[in-house]
Design a protein around this motif. Sequence first.
Motif, PDB file in Angstrom:
ATOM      1  N   GLU A   3     147.642  75.091  -4.953  1.00 54.09           N
ATOM      2  CA  GLU A   3     148.148  74.117  -3.982  1.00 54.09           C
ATOM      3  C   GLU A   3     149.443  74.631  -3.367  1.00 54.09           C
ATOM      4  N   GLN A   4     149.543  74.564  -2.060  1.00 54.08           N
ATOM      5  CA  GLN A   4     150.757  74.975  -1.364  1.00 54.08           C
ATOM      6  C   GLN A   4     151.678  73.770  -1.254  1.00 54.08           C
ATOM      7  N   THR A   5     152.839  73.822  -1.918  1.00 54.54           N
ATOM      8  CA  THR A   5     153.748  72.686  -1.894  1.00 54.54           C
ATOM      9  C   THR A   5     154.966  72.940  -1.031  1.00 54.54           C
ATOM     10  N   GLU A   7     154.811  73.826   2.153  1.00 53.53           N
ATOM     11  CA  GLU A   7     154.498  73.580   3.550  1.00 53.53           C
ATOM     12  C   GLU A   7     155.325  72.403   4.048  1.00 53.53           C
ATOM     13  N   SER A  10     153.575  68.902   3.466  1.00 49.79           N
ATOM     14  CA  SER A  10     152.921  68.660   2.195  1.00 49.79           C
ATOM     15  C   SER A  10     153.309  67.273   1.685  1.00 49.79           C
ATOM     16  N   GLU A  11     152.421  66.641   0.935  1.00 54.49           N
ATOM     17  CA  GLU A  11     152.759  65.327   0.395  1.00 54.49           C
ATOM     18  C   GLU A  11     153.697  65.435  -0.805  1.00 54.49           C
ATOM     19  N   ARG A  52     158.091  68.294  -8.476  1.00 54.54           N
ATOM     20  CA  ARG A  52     157.749  67.963  -7.098  1.00 54.54           C
ATOM     21  C   ARG A  52     157.830  66.452  -6.973  1.00 54.54           C
TER      22      ARG A  52
END
Length: 68
Positions: A3-5, A7, A10-11, A52
Amino acid sequence: MAEQTDEPHSEWLTMQQFADDYGVSTRTVALWVACEPTMRIKRVGPSCRVIRIHRSELDRGRDGVVLR
């Protein structure tokens, strides 16, 4: 696939992204996370030390909920 966090849309935000939005330090964000058990966070990485924060938490402080 990982998962790209990092970006921009991103959520899940990094602590630095969250801190930048509020204009505070990452240490302050870490204190908020520690003091507010209802914050939507997730821990990632092999040691689960990386945090996150869900994008919806940005609205929490703006909606009158006090982040300590």
